[in-house]
Motif scaffolding. Structure first.
Motif, PDB file in Angstrom:
ATOM      1  N   LEU A 121      32.440  43.781  30.168  1.00  0.00           N
ATOM      2  CA  LEU A 121      33.188  44.845  31.016  1.00  0.00           C
ATOM      3  C   LEU A 121      34.419  44.463  31.609  1.00  0.00           C
ATOM      4  CD1 LEU A 121      29.986  46.327  33.018  1.00  0.00           C
ATOM      5  CD2 LEU A 121      30.805  47.066  30.815  1.00  0.00           C
ATOM      6  N   LEU A 122      35.377  45.346  31.668  1.00  0.00           N
ATOM      7  CA  LEU A 122      36.753  44.921  32.001  1.00  0.00           C
ATOM      8  C   LEU A 122      36.644  45.124  33.441  1.00  0.00           C
ATOM      9  CD1 LEU A 122      39.535  43.852  31.192  1.00  0.00           C
ATOM     10  CD2 LEU A 122      40.388  46.308  30.976  1.00  0.00           C
ATOM     11  N   LEU A 123      36.657  44.060  34.200  1.00  0.00           N
ATOM     12  CA  LEU A 123      36.670  44.417  35.728  1.00  0.00           C
ATOM     13  C   LEU A 123      37.948  44.433  36.296  1.00  0.00           C
ATOM     14  CD1 LEU A 123      33.683  42.107  36.732  1.00  0.00           C
ATOM     15  CD2 LEU A 123      33.611  44.660  35.949  1.00  0.00           C
ATOM     16  N   ARG A 124      38.230  45.340  37.085  1.00  0.00           N
ATOM     17  CA  ARG A 124      39.588  45.385  37.825  1.00  0.00           C
ATOM     18  C   ARG A 124      39.695  44.145  38.758  1.00  0.00           C
ATOM     19  NH1 ARG A 124      40.072  51.051  39.135  1.00  0.00           N
ATOM     20  NH2 ARG A 124      39.950  52.004  36.975  1.00  0.00           N
ATOM     21  N   ASN A 125      41.198  43.878  38.853  1.00  0.00           N
ATOM     22  CA  ASN A 125      41.449  42.821  39.585  1.00  0.00           C
ATOM     23  C   ASN A 125      41.016  41.369  39.336  1.00  0.00           C
ATOM     24  OD1 ASN A 125      42.604  44.467  41.966  1.00  0.00           O
ATOM     25  ND2 ASN A 125      40.423  45.285  42.140  1.00  0.00           N
ATOM     26  N   THR A 126      40.831  41.442  38.019  1.00  0.00           N
ATOM     27  CA  THR A 126      40.578  39.887  37.466  1.00  0.00           C
ATOM     28  C   THR A 126      41.897  39.800  36.576  1.00  0.00           C
ATOM     29  OG1 THR A 126      39.456  40.987  35.458  1.00  0.00           O
ATOM     30  CG2 THR A 126      38.178  40.543  37.315  1.00  0.00           C
ATOM     31  N   PRO A 127      42.101  38.382  36.246  1.00  0.00           N
ATOM     32  CA  PRO A 127      43.035  37.813  35.531  1.00  0.00           C
ATOM     33  C   PRO A 127      43.083  38.561  34.154  1.00  0.00           C
ATOM     34  CG  PRO A 127      42.150  35.880  36.692  1.00  0.00           C
ATOM     35  CD  PRO A 127      41.235  37.098  36.916  1.00  0.00           C
ATOM     36  N   MET A 128      41.934  38.723  33.608  1.00  0.00           N
ATOM     37  CA  MET A 128      41.784  39.433  32.160  1.00  0.00           C
ATOM     38  C   MET A 128      42.282  40.820  32.233  1.00  0.00           C
ATOM     39  SD  MET A 128      38.346  39.943  29.822  1.00  0.00           S
ATOM     40  CE  MET A 128      38.257  38.241  29.779  1.00  0.00           C
ATOM     41  N   TYR A 129      42.179  41.652  33.264  1.00  0.00           N
ATOM     42  CA  TYR A 129      42.431  42.884  33.566  1.00  0.00           C
ATOM     43  C   TYR A 129      43.948  42.755  33.437  1.00  0.00           C
ATOM     44  CZ  TYR A 129      43.217  47.703  35.116  1.00  0.00           C
ATOM     45  OH  TYR A 129      43.426  49.017  35.541  1.00  0.00           O
ATOM     46  N   GLU A 130      44.691  42.147  34.180  1.00  0.00           N
ATOM     47  CA  GLU A 130      46.184  41.828  34.198  1.00  0.00           C
ATOM     48  C   GLU A 130      46.636  41.447  32.871  1.00  0.00           C
ATOM     49  OE1 GLU A 130      47.551  42.936  36.714  1.00  0.00           O
ATOM     50  OE2 GLU A 130      45.663  43.084  37.965  1.00  0.00           O
ATOM     51  N   ARG A 131      45.823  40.760  32.032  1.00  0.00           N
ATOM     52  CA  ARG A 131      46.365  40.280  30.602  1.00  0.00           C
ATOM     53  C   ARG A 131      45.810  41.069  29.482  1.00  0.00           C
ATOM     54  NH1 ARG A 131      44.823  34.791  29.361  1.00  0.00           N
ATOM     55  NH2 ARG A 131      46.620  34.931  27.604  1.00  0.00           N
ATOM     56  N   ARG A 132      45.153  42.372  29.865  1.00  0.00           N
ATOM     57  CA  ARG A 132      44.365  42.981  28.874  1.00  0.00           C
ATOM     58  C   ARG A 132      45.370  43.440  27.664  1.00  0.00           C
ATOM     59  NH1 ARG A 132      45.481  46.097  33.142  1.00  0.00           N
ATOM     60  NH2 ARG A 132      46.302  48.353  33.133  1.00  0.00           N
ATOM     61  N   GLU A 133      46.538  43.665  27.714  1.00  0.00           N
ATOM     62  CA  GLU A 133      47.467  44.155  26.479  1.00  0.00           C
ATOM     63  C   GLU A 133      47.614  42.816  25.673  1.00  0.00           C
ATOM     64  OE1 GLU A 133      51.033  46.213  27.705  1.00  0.00           O
ATOM     65  OE2 GLU A 133      49.692  47.883  28.640  1.00  0.00           O
ATOM     66  N   ALA A 134      47.999  41.699  26.580  1.00  0.00           N
ATOM     67  CA  ALA A 134      48.410  40.609  25.658  1.00  0.00           C
ATOM     68  C   ALA A 134      47.115  40.005  24.679  1.00  0.00           C
ATOM     69  CB  ALA A 134      48.881  39.416  26.676  1.00  0.00           C
ATOM     70  N   LEU A 135      45.944  40.307  25.384  1.00  0.00           N
ATOM     71  CA  LEU A 135      44.564  39.886  24.895  1.00  0.00           C
ATOM     72  C   LEU A 135      44.157  40.868  23.840  1.00  0.00           C
ATOM     73  CD1 LEU A 135      42.997  38.523  27.914  1.00  0.00           C
ATOM     74  CD2 LEU A 135      43.982  37.120  26.096  1.00  0.00           C
ATOM     75  N   GLY A 136      44.808  41.965  23.829  1.00  0.00           N
ATOM     76  CA  GLY A 136      44.131  43.218  22.737  1.00  0.00           C
ATOM     77  C   GLY A 136      42.933  43.865  22.986  1.00  0.00           C
ATOM     78  N   VAL A 137      42.864  43.856  24.513  1.00  0.00           N
ATOM     79  CA  VAL A 137      41.619  44.466  24.769  1.00  0.00           C
ATOM     80  C   VAL A 137      41.535  45.766  24.772  1.00  0.00           C
ATOM     81  CG1 VAL A 137      40.055  44.577  27.028  1.00  0.00           C
ATOM     82  CG2 VAL A 137      41.007  42.429  26.447  1.00  0.00           C
ATOM     83  N   VAL A 138      40.547  46.459  24.167  1.00  0.00           N
ATOM     84  CA  VAL A 138      40.257  47.757  23.993  1.00  0.00           C
ATOM     85  C   VAL A 138      39.181  48.142  24.566  1.00  0.00           C
ATOM     86  CG1 VAL A 138      40.172  49.933  22.545  1.00  0.00           C
ATOM     87  CG2 VAL A 138      41.568  48.031  21.899  1.00  0.00           C
TER      88      VAL A 138
END
Length: 669
Positions: free
Chosen positions: A377-394
């Motif tokens: 799950l993509l959680l708000r306010n996490t580093p992954m959320y901030e980097r979602r585009e760079a990580l290619g997260v869909v």
């Protein structure tokens, strides 16, 4: 200051959940003399699935001046629907939202013309108290100056204003105990969340728990925590979830665990404890687990690996459990007959379909009791959320009327089709490994070098995808297409099908798969398959049934209500004995049985034939409940999901049976 009626609102996943967050907010605010004098508090904690119209009626009846609403992923859609109605019906009231789902996202949830709604952007106690002071100091009909409230966002004249955050509370005893303050007195609670500390030293990028704080662990004073736990026990609360990020990381956690057990012995409650165990503390975690198991408060130990991919661990900034530590922990839990389940997440950044499969295959080979793979799950306010585009997260948002869950379905390392293949693979893991439908077959193929666990499960998943003519595989297919695995009870439904309602279908489905691969022509594989047919557990306490597939090498001699007596060839006994140190074989003694070690030479049992041994397969298990026919599938699935995590409670025991020639006066079955 003008008097205010304040309603704190939590929408809980489980009914009768103690509203801890609201309790902290109220107890902290009441320390302020002006706030305490001006405000009267009411806490509302209905179940999240309560219809919106009922929630609105409840809030209108409260007739509050201030509504404080706790917002999380699991309740956000229902909370937003409630907020929309309340703002429309009560334009004179003030609202403050808090929680991980809304913080730093005010513009998404609050329209520009809602100047009476604020969003808290961090730890809530200080901003909430300041918000109440400001509203109470403002004359009725006037607009409070929210710019004086720290750590919030709000609209003013069409502009979104965000104030500076206050410092985090490091001396946690600044927050009074809501238990001691009487906040929860009179409530009827079944489930309680408990914090003994805040903060997490780890910075896993997918997790809000540590990533948002990245702080040392701050703790409440020991006696205060003990007092809170005593209150919970004395008020008959059945279940505790320990919300500390790493229970067992601190030496005092052992003392607190003993205190909970002592409370249960004295008062009868709590009945159950759930925890997030510390990483790399196997001795302390094992000690804690043993204390809880002996106290009858814990039946299973989660082991949170999340991934076995070194690339993924690096990308998500996670320092994982050392492999040697994991093996040591599993060994100790197995030695003490304590169930465990290993937790993974699919698909984390850096994880490929191959690495995910290989990781699970490795866990199966090393004897994990059960493998639980949660959706990412993509959680708000996490580093992954901030980097979602760079990580290619869909992501795809789950079609859920109460929750606001965004499931990751693709990354730079996984396509959408590969994501689906990974979920199909996991359904093979649940049914064939966790549910033990093909436990012995997979081990025999792996032992012989014919097929690894990874390849076996991959081939099985591919076969299942082609067999949507069966109800089990149609359920898998629908779940994959609709992201059904987001719901934790979906796993329970698989167990219900494979271990209860569709056992016969699973028998023939598995036989068809093995026959298609040509493996059943091998005598040892055929014997292993027949062992699986006898040993697959029953998730409910129900009468056992003989397999619907014809047996060639194993013979059922007799059948009781919860057990079978089977005559096995020597190869079958050797297979069982070789797996004695892994889940799937539990050796017990019964009054009528000769104490025989299955690792010993059993040729003396030739009274049943030159190579035959009789064993009782007892499916009575521990802590099983009868099948509740009048309950819904969802209700039963919740029970089944719990039982998968407590696998040792449902696994059968294998016991040698005494032949006439050895037993003398004791009759053989």
């Amino acid at each position: 200051m003008r008097p205010l009626k304040v309603s704190l609102v939590e929408l809980s996943v489980y009914a009768n959940t103690l509203p801890l967050a609201a309790g902290y907010l109220q107890a902290y605010a009441q320390q302020d003399e002006d706030v305490a004098a001006a405000c009267s508090f009411t806490i509302h904690a209905p179940e999240v699935k309560t219809p919106v119209e009922d929630l609105v009626a409840l809030m209108l009846e409260a007739d509050a001046d201030v509504y404080a609403m706790s917002c999380y992923l699991w309740n956000m859609r229902r909370m937003k629907a409630l907020l929309d109605e309340l703002v429309r019906l009560r334009p004179d009231a003030c609202f403050i939202l808090g929680g991980p789902q809304v913080m730093n996202h005010a513009a998404e949830y609050v329209p520009a013309d809602w100047e009476n709604v604020a969003v808290c952007n961090g730890e809530g106690e200080k901003p909430f108290t300041a918000f109440l002071r400001e509203v109470a100091a403002t004359a009725p009909g006037s607009v409070p100056d929210l710019g004086r409230v720290p750590g919030i966002s709000f609209w003013s004249d069409g502009a979104l204003v965000t104030t500076d955050k206050p410092a985090r509370i490091k001396e946690l005893d600044e927050i009074p105990s809501p238990f001691a303050a009487g906040v929860f007195d009179g409530g009827e609670y079944v489930f309680a969340v408990v914090e003994t500390n805040r903060g997490c030293p780890f910075r896993c990028s997918y997790c809000y728990w540590g990533a948002a704080t990245n702080d040392k662990v701050h703790r409440w004073e020991l006696d205060r925590v003990k007092s809170d736990l005593t209150w919970i026990s004395e008020h008959g609360i059945e279940s505790i979830f320990l919300a500390d990020a790493n229970w067992g990381a601190l030496p005092r956690d052992v003392e607190l665990t003993r205190h909970m057990v002592e409370c249960k012995e004295r008062n009868g409650y709590p009945l159950m404890v759930t925890m997030q165990a510390a990483k790399n503390r196997p001795d302390r975690v094992t000690e804690i687990t043993e204390i809880l198991v002996e106290g009858g408060m814990l039946t299973s130990q989660p082991v949170s690996l999340q991934t076995l991919s070194p690339q993924t661990l690096d990308l998500v900034e996670r320092s994982n459990i050392k492999e040697s530590t994991y093996v040591e922990l599993q060994s100790k839990l197995r030695e003490k007959q304590i169930s465990s389940y290993t937790e993974l997440i699919w698909p984390l950044p850096g994880e490929t379909l191959d690495s995910f499969r290989e990781g699970i295959g490795k866990l199966c080979r090393t004897g994990a009791d059960a493998v639980v793979a949660y959706p990412q799950l993509l959680l708000r306010n996490t580093p992954m959320y901030e980097r979602r585009e760079a990580l290619g997260v869909v992501t795809v948002r789950v079609d859920d009327p109460v929750a606001e869950a965004d499931v990751v379905v693709a990354t730079n390392w996984v396509t959408r089709d590969e994501f689906k293949a990974g979920v199909w693979f996991y359904y093979a893991v649940i049914s064939l490994y966790n549910a033990r439908a093909a436990f012995y077959v997979a081990r025999e193929l792996d032992r012989a070098g014919t097929c690894s666990h990874t390849d076996f499960l991959t081939m099985a998943a591919d076969y299942f995808r082609r067999r949507t003519d069966t109800e089990i595989c149609r359920f898998f297919d629908e779940s994959v297409e609709t992201l059904g695995n987001y719901d934790i009870n979906n796993i329970g439904k698989v167990l219900h099908y494979v271990l209860h309602s569709h056992r016969a279908e699973m028998d023939t489905l598995l036989e068809g798969f093995l026959r298609e691969r040509g493996w059943l022509a091998d005598r040892r594989v055929r014997i292993a398959f027949e062992l699986d047919l006898l040993a697959r557990p029953y998730v409910y306490r129900e009468a056992v049934a003989e397999p619907t597939v014809a047996l060639e090498h194993v013979r059922v001699v007799s059948r009781g209500r919860h057990d079978l007596v089977a005559e096995l060839p020597a190869e079958a006994v050797e297979m069982l004995s070789s797996f004695e140190t892994v889940p799937g074989l539990v050796v017990t003694e019964e009054p009528r049985d000769l104490a025989v070690d299955l690792t010993a030479d059993l040729s003396g049992f030739g009274a049943y034939g030159a190579d035959a041994v009789r064993l009782r397969v007892n499916h009575a298990g521990r802590h099983k409940m009868p099948y509740p026919r009048r309950r819904s599938l969802d209700h039963n699935a919740a029970y089944c999901q719990v039982m998968m995590n407590r696998l040792r409670d449902i696994l059968p025991s294998w016991t040698p049976v005494v032949p006439d020639a050895v037993a003398g006066a004791i009759d053989a079955p």
